[in-house]
Design a protein around this motif. Structure first.
Motif, PDB file in Angstrom:
ATOM      1  N   VAL A 130       0.798  -1.220   0.000  1.00  0.00           N
ATOM      2  CA  VAL A 130       0.000   0.000   0.000  1.00  0.00           C
ATOM      3  C   VAL A 130       0.830   1.269   0.000  1.00  0.00           C
ATOM      4  O   VAL A 130       0.361   2.312  -0.457  1.00  0.00           O
ATOM      5  N   ASN A 131       2.032   1.238   0.550  1.00  0.00           N
ATOM      6  CA  ASN A 131       2.897   2.406   0.441  1.00  0.00           C
ATOM      7  C   ASN A 131       4.365   2.009   0.521  1.00  0.00           C
ATOM      8  O   ASN A 131       4.702   0.817   0.468  1.00  0.00           O
ATOM      9  N   CYS A 132       5.238   2.998   0.635  1.00  0.00           N
ATOM     10  CA  CYS A 132       6.656   2.822   0.318  1.00  0.00           C
ATOM     11  C   CYS A 132       7.354   1.737   1.126  1.00  0.00           C
ATOM     12  O   CYS A 132       7.953   0.813   0.568  1.00  0.00           O
ATOM     13  N   ALA A 133       7.340   1.873   2.450  1.00  0.00           N
ATOM     14  CA  ALA A 133       8.170   1.010   3.289  1.00  0.00           C
ATOM     15  C   ALA A 133       7.848  -0.475   3.123  1.00  0.00           C
ATOM     16  O   ALA A 133       8.769  -1.287   2.939  1.00  0.00           O
ATOM     17  N   PRO A 134       6.587  -0.910   3.205  1.00  0.00           N
ATOM     18  CA  PRO A 134       6.348  -2.353   3.062  1.00  0.00           C
ATOM     19  C   PRO A 134       6.724  -2.885   1.689  1.00  0.00           C
ATOM     20  O   PRO A 134       7.202  -4.022   1.571  1.00  0.00           O
ATOM     21  N   GLN A 149      -6.264   4.626  -4.074  1.00  0.00           N
ATOM     22  CA  GLN A 149      -4.977   5.247  -4.323  1.00  0.00           C
ATOM     23  C   GLN A 149      -3.951   4.741  -3.309  1.00  0.00           C
ATOM     24  O   GLN A 149      -4.267   3.921  -2.438  1.00  0.00           O
ATOM     25  N   LYS A 150      -2.735   5.244  -3.436  1.00  0.00           N
ATOM     26  CA  LYS A 150      -1.677   4.888  -2.510  1.00  0.00           C
ATOM     27  C   LYS A 150      -2.176   4.936  -1.069  1.00  0.00           C
ATOM     28  O   LYS A 150      -2.815   5.881  -0.647  1.00  0.00           O
ATOM     29  N   GLY A 151      -1.865   3.874  -0.314  1.00  0.00           N
ATOM     30  CA  GLY A 151      -2.307   3.786   1.067  1.00  0.00           C
ATOM     31  C   GLY A 151      -3.533   2.928   1.257  1.00  0.00           C
ATOM     32  O   GLY A 151      -3.971   2.727   2.391  1.00  0.00           O
ATOM     33  N   GLU A 152      -4.094   2.391   0.162  1.00  0.00           N
ATOM     34  CA  GLU A 152      -5.303   1.573   0.252  1.00  0.00           C
ATOM     35  C   GLU A 152      -5.094   0.246  -0.462  1.00  0.00           C
ATOM     36  O   GLU A 152      -4.330   0.159  -1.432  1.00  0.00           O
ATOM     37  N   LEU A 153      -5.807  -0.786   0.008  1.00  0.00           N
ATOM     38  CA  LEU A 153      -5.708  -2.107  -0.593  1.00  0.00           C
ATOM     39  C   LEU A 153      -6.586  -2.273  -1.827  1.00  0.00           C
ATOM     40  O   LEU A 153      -6.549  -3.328  -2.472  1.00  0.00           O
ATOM     41  N   ASP A 154      -7.370  -1.261  -2.168  1.00  0.00           N
ATOM     42  CA  ASP A 154      -8.047  -1.265  -3.455  1.00  0.00           C
ATOM     43  C   ASP A 154      -6.999  -1.277  -4.562  1.00  0.00           C
ATOM     44  O   ASP A 154      -5.833  -0.912  -4.352  1.00  0.00           O
ATOM     45  N   GLU A 155      -7.422  -1.675  -5.771  1.00  0.00           N
ATOM     46  CA  GLU A 155      -6.466  -1.860  -6.857  1.00  0.00           C
ATOM     47  C   GLU A 155      -5.623  -0.617  -7.127  1.00  0.00           C
ATOM     48  O   GLU A 155      -4.444  -0.709  -7.446  1.00  0.00           O
ATOM     49  N   GLY A 156      -6.210   0.563  -7.006  1.00  0.00           N
ATOM     50  CA  GLY A 156      -5.457   1.780  -7.271  1.00  0.00           C
ATOM     51  C   GLY A 156      -4.318   2.011  -6.300  1.00  0.00           C
ATOM     52  O   GLY A 156      -3.373   2.744  -6.609  1.00  0.00           O
ATOM     53  N   GLY A 157      -4.372   1.397  -5.142  1.00  0.00           N
ATOM     54  CA  GLY A 157      -3.310   1.552  -4.171  1.00  0.00           C
ATOM     55  C   GLY A 157      -2.167   0.583  -4.334  1.00  0.00           C
ATOM     56  O   GLY A 157      -1.041   0.864  -3.884  1.00  0.00           O
ATOM     57  N   VAL A 158      -2.433  -0.567  -4.973  1.00  0.00           N
ATOM     58  CA  VAL A 158      -1.425  -1.635  -4.989  1.00  0.00           C
ATOM     59  C   VAL A 158      -1.061  -2.147  -6.380  1.00  0.00           C
ATOM     60  O   VAL A 158      -0.070  -2.870  -6.522  1.00  0.00           O
ATOM     61  N   ARG A 159      -1.819  -1.802  -7.414  1.00  0.00           N
ATOM     62  CA  ARG A 159      -1.445  -2.262  -8.756  1.00  0.00           C
ATOM     63  C   ARG A 159      -0.509  -1.229  -9.383  1.00  0.00           C
ATOM     64  O   ARG A 159      -0.783  -0.029  -9.341  1.00  0.00           O
ATOM     65  N   VAL A 160       0.575  -1.702  -9.987  1.00  0.00           N
ATOM     66  CA  VAL A 160       1.632  -0.805 -10.447  1.00  0.00           C
ATOM     67  C   VAL A 160       2.128  -1.219 -11.831  1.00  0.00           C
ATOM     68  O   VAL A 160       1.983  -2.371 -12.236  1.00  0.00           O
ATOM     69  N   PRO A 161       2.755  -0.287 -12.568  1.00  0.00           N
ATOM     70  CA  PRO A 161       3.440  -0.698 -13.797  1.00  0.00           C
ATOM     71  C   PRO A 161       4.642  -1.570 -13.467  1.00  0.00           C
ATOM     72  O   PRO A 161       5.296  -1.370 -12.429  1.00  0.00           O
ATOM     73  N   PHE A 162       4.936  -2.517 -14.340  1.00  0.00           N
ATOM     74  CA  PHE A 162       6.091  -3.405 -14.153  1.00  0.00           C
ATOM     75  C   PHE A 162       6.555  -3.830 -15.538  1.00  0.00           C
ATOM     76  O   PHE A 162       5.791  -4.422 -16.313  1.00  0.00           O
ATOM     77  N   ILE A 163       7.818  -3.520 -15.843  1.00  0.00           N
ATOM     78  CA  ILE A 163       8.376  -3.769 -17.178  1.00  0.00           C
ATOM     79  C   ILE A 163       9.767  -4.383 -17.018  1.00  0.00           C
ATOM     80  O   ILE A 163      10.548  -3.946 -16.166  1.00  0.00           O
ATOM     81  N   ALA A 164      10.066  -5.371 -17.839  1.00  0.00           N
ATOM     82  CA  ALA A 164      11.424  -5.903 -17.929  1.00  0.00           C
ATOM     83  C   ALA A 164      11.911  -5.739 -19.351  1.00  0.00           C
ATOM     84  O   ALA A 164      11.156  -5.934 -20.318  1.00  0.00           O
ATOM     85  N   TRP A 165      13.187  -5.386 -19.484  1.00  0.00           N
ATOM     86  CA  TRP A 165      13.780  -5.117 -20.801  1.00  0.00           C
ATOM     87  C   TRP A 165      15.215  -5.603 -20.829  1.00  0.00           C
ATOM     88  O   TRP A 165      15.918  -5.567 -19.812  1.00  0.00           O
ATOM     89  N   SER A 166      15.647  -6.027 -22.001  1.00  0.00           N
ATOM     90  CA  SER A 166      17.059  -6.344 -22.221  1.00  0.00           C
ATOM     91  C   SER A 166      17.360  -6.189 -23.698  1.00  0.00           C
ATOM     92  O   SER A 166      16.460  -6.317 -24.553  1.00  0.00           O
ATOM     93  N   GLY A 167      18.622  -5.927 -24.008  1.00  0.00           N
ATOM     94  CA  GLY A 167      19.041  -5.959 -25.400  1.00  0.00           C
ATOM     95  C   GLY A 167      19.185  -7.364 -25.939  1.00  0.00           C
ATOM     96  O   GLY A 167      19.437  -7.542 -27.130  1.00  0.00           O
ATOM     97  N   ASN A 168      19.005  -8.354 -25.091  1.00  0.00           N
ATOM     98  CA  ASN A 168      19.209  -9.758 -25.447  1.00  0.00           C
ATOM     99  C   ASN A 168      17.885 -10.506 -25.286  1.00  0.00           C
ATOM    100  O   ASN A 168      17.375 -10.655 -24.178  1.00  0.00           O
ATOM    101  N   ARG A 169      17.359 -10.997 -26.381  1.00  0.00           N
ATOM    102  CA  ARG A 169      16.077 -11.708 -26.338  1.00  0.00           C
ATOM    103  C   ARG A 169      16.164 -13.026 -25.586  1.00  0.00           C
ATOM    104  O   ARG A 169      15.130 -13.587 -25.205  1.00  0.00           O
ATOM    105  N   ALA A 170      17.359 -13.530 -25.384  1.00  0.00           N
ATOM    106  CA  ALA A 170      17.493 -14.741 -24.572  1.00  0.00           C
ATOM    107  C   ALA A 170      17.194 -14.459 -23.106  1.00  0.00           C
ATOM    108  O   ALA A 170      16.843 -15.366 -22.357  1.00  0.00           O
ATOM    109  N   LEU A 171      17.330 -13.195 -22.683  1.00  0.00           N
ATOM    110  CA  LEU A 171      17.043 -12.805 -21.308  1.00  0.00           C
ATOM    111  C   LEU A 171      15.619 -12.295 -21.150  1.00  0.00           C
ATOM    112  O   LEU A 171      14.911 -12.671 -20.205  1.00  0.00           O
ATOM    113  N   VAL A 172      15.200 -11.406 -22.036  1.00  0.00           N
ATOM    114  CA  VAL A 172      13.845 -10.853 -21.995  1.00  0.00           C
ATOM    115  C   VAL A 172      13.313 -10.820 -23.414  1.00  0.00           C
ATOM    116  O   VAL A 172      13.903 -10.206 -24.304  1.00  0.00           O
ATOM    117  N   ASP A 173      12.203 -11.492 -23.617  1.00  0.00           N
ATOM    118  CA  ASP A 173      11.613 -11.552 -24.949  1.00  0.00           C
ATOM    119  C   ASP A 173      11.118 -10.171 -25.366  1.00  0.00           C
ATOM    120  O   ASP A 173      10.998  -9.257 -24.554  1.00  0.00           O
TER     121      ASP A 173
END
Length: 595
Positions: A116-120, A393-417
């Motif tokens: 829900v927020n930064c520290a946890p 929003q931040k500080g709540e267990l509703d989706e807006g508080g805990v769902r976040v963008p998450f992206i992985a990238w690499s120049g090597n497709r063997a590591l990240v498609d």
């Protein structure tokens, strides 16, 4: 082996449109980026010659990969101007073209969760453990009674025995594990879950800590007289010098779009912005340790409060103050901080793509590096963030508080498609086992890790099937938030949430009802029982503490036919009358017939 800088294609371009083209045989090359066969991007200007195969490689038999973990602060699920991490619910005011490009060229997760927020969230990232574990024990910033003296329940103690929300010395962090496997480990920027900056290196596995402290936020984003202050460690002052013309020409202009050179040149002689300084420190660490595998956290302060015109870099602030408002939240200072973060991501990726790798001759660092970008919690909508259709929003267990963008990238497709969107529910506890797996380093024995490695999802877009849990036995009320003691489970399409004050369940099909508007608990009692049983057992396995009845409250009396969880165990009841006295834990109650 210099490639076109990551930021060049976005400079002074206008917003573009993504067109989906179904094809099974051809690929489309746009600019300096090779896109998968299912995507053609229009509106980027005249296309440049296509890359050779070496520019979009599958590089096998490489040394252990480098890892750059970029952690934004309070970036909302829909704050990005791209569509891939947020199911199309993008901002039409903010501009994050470089993070968007990472999402197009890598793997974007649409169901990524933080706390829900930064520290946890930071504690879970570092330990790979849920909050109830004794070597985590951080549920909330500060304490668990951020609701005043009038709440019905009282949250338990958290953090260290004195209540400090910091990791204990015996916690084993992901940095410790990778360092034991030969990695150089560096941290730049906000750390937060430590008593002091010195503990980051003395206790938590980082060879270097550049600016991290126990503080939650900077008091100001700009240096003053070559010094950062207000929660930023003095190590970052080495990167706090005023902007010079050479710095602006090298590190800002190539990643700028929609801002005239005169506005950028006006930065010369002014105070350095902490976002740029953290990026400088990260690149400096990479350059000093590229002769061995490295793990570096670039933990930016943006877009945490304070959010006002004084905190934004002036060239970006001027851009957004002149821009017409969009239909989504349109706060110039917020957008300027976010685009500064976006430029930082571009600088790091560009550096990886243009720096030869001494451990992998003939290739740049990018071909043996994984970059991850995410946020530590949902956006603070009361301060300008955009969480799209998500509730809360931040500080709540509703989706807006805990769902976040998450992206992985690499120049090597063997590591990240390339060009993948993965809809598996994932969360912060997955980061530790994922980075350990990428680094070919064994997880330490005896630790009950709560996450799972995402390495197959990155390389092969594999589906991740694992229930995800949240537990907050306390209060965060105020600033537009009304978070009370609750526990949740996300399993497949379902999200089940229990409220301890009212002893009620809410069930949402978040695949169809992303805004959590339709409570299906009464219509789907079997799902409530199935997932509620998993949640009860998870709490018992964690020995999770619960909130207690306030001392001045009258006892709670109710009859139960079903199961309860309290005091570390699940109990079966057959029409039992329960009396909860003041000071006792208020249990989770799962009736045999729900609804």
């Amino acid at each position: 082996m210099r490639r076109t800088p990551f930021g060049d294609m976005t400079r002074n371009r206008q917003p573009f449109e993504v067109i989906l083209v179904i094809s099974t045989r051809t690929s489309a090359a746009v600019g300096s980026f090779v896109l998968p066969a299912t995507l053609v991007v229009a509106g980027l200007g005249a296309p440049r010659p296509a890359h050779s195969a070496a520019a979009d490689p599958v590089v096998s038999n490489t040394p252990r990969p480098n890892i750059v973990f970029v952690l934004g602060d309070d970036v909302g699920w829909s704050d990005l101007s791209g569509r891939r991490t947020n199911l199309g619910n993008r901002s039409d005011f903010n501009e994050t073209r470089n993070i968007n490009r990472m999402a197009k060229q890598g793997v974007a997760f649409t169901n990524a969760y933080a706390c829900v927020n930064c520290a946890p969230s930071r504690a879970a990232l570092m330990t790979g453990l849920y909050a109830p574990r004794p070597t985590n024990n951080i549920y909330l910033v500060g304490h668990l009674n951020r609701g005043g003296d009038d709440t019905r329940l009282v949250g338990p103690p958290q953090g260290l025995p004195d209540g400090d929300a910091a990791l204990p010395a015996q916690a084993v962090t992901v940095a410790e594990t990778l360092r034991s496997g030969g990695y150089a480990t560096g941290y730049a920027g906000k750390f937060h879950v430590t008593r002091s900056g010195s503990d980051v290196t003395a206790l938590h596995g980082f060879d270097e800590n550049i600016g991290g402290t126990g503080a939650a936020a900077p008091k100001r984003y700009h240096a003053a007289n070559g010094t950062f202050a207000g929660g930023i460690g003095p190590e970052l002052d080495a990167f706090a010098s005023d902007y010079t013309q050479a710095y602006v020409d090298r590190n800002i202009k190539p990643y700028t779009h929609g801002v005239p050179d005169t506005s950028v040149d006006a930065l010369v002689g002014t105070d350095k912005h902490v976002t740029d300084a953290v990026t400088d420190a990260t690149i400096d660490f990479i350059d000093r340790h590229d002769d061995r595998p490295f793990l570096t956290f670039m933990s930016e302060y943006a877009v945490h409060s304070p959010i006002n015109n004084d905190q934004a870099r002036r060239d970006l602030l001027a851009k957004y103050r002149a821009k017409p408002p969009g239909a989504t939240p349109s706060k110039p200072s917020y957008a300027a901080l976010l685009e500064g973060l976006d430029q930082s991501v571009a600088r790091v990726v560009d550096h990886l793509e243009t720096t030869p790798d001494p451990r992998n001759p003939g290739h740049p660092l990018a071909d043996n590096t994984v970059v991850v970008f995410t946020s530590d919690n949902g956006g603070r909508t009361t301060l300008g963030a955009f969480n799209g259709p998500l509730k809360g929003q931040k500080g709540e267990l509703d989706e807006g508080g805990v769902r976040v963008p998450f992206i992985a990238w690499s120049g090597n497709r063997a590591l990240v498609d390339r060009g993948r969107i993965n809809q598996s529910p994932i969360n912060g506890t997955d980061v530790y086992p994922t980075l350990a797996a990428l680094g070919r380093t064994s997880l330490p024995a005896g630790i009950p890790f709560d996450g799972t490695s995402l390495k197959p999802a990155l390389a092969h877009n594999a589906t991740v099937k694992r229930p995800r849990y949240q537990h907050l036995p306390g209060y965060l009320i105020g600033g537009g938030r009304d978070q009370r003691p609750q526990s949740t489970i996300r399993a497949g399409r379902w999200k089940l949430l229990y409220s301890y004050e009212t002893r009620t369940w809410r069930l949402y099909d978040v695949s169809r009802d992303i805004g959590e508007r339709r409570n299906l608990a009464s219509r789907r009692p079997g799902v409530v029982t199935r997932l509620g049983t998993k949640l009860l057992r998870w709490l018992a396995n964690m020995n999770a503490p619960l909130a207690t009845l306030r001392d001045d409250e009258v006892p709670m009396t109710f009859t139960v036919t079903g199961d309860t969880y309290a005091d570390g165990q699940v109990t079966r009841h057959r029409g039992d009358e329960l009396v909860i006295e003041p000071g006792a834990e208020v249990p989770m109650v799962l009736e045999t017939t729900t609804g």
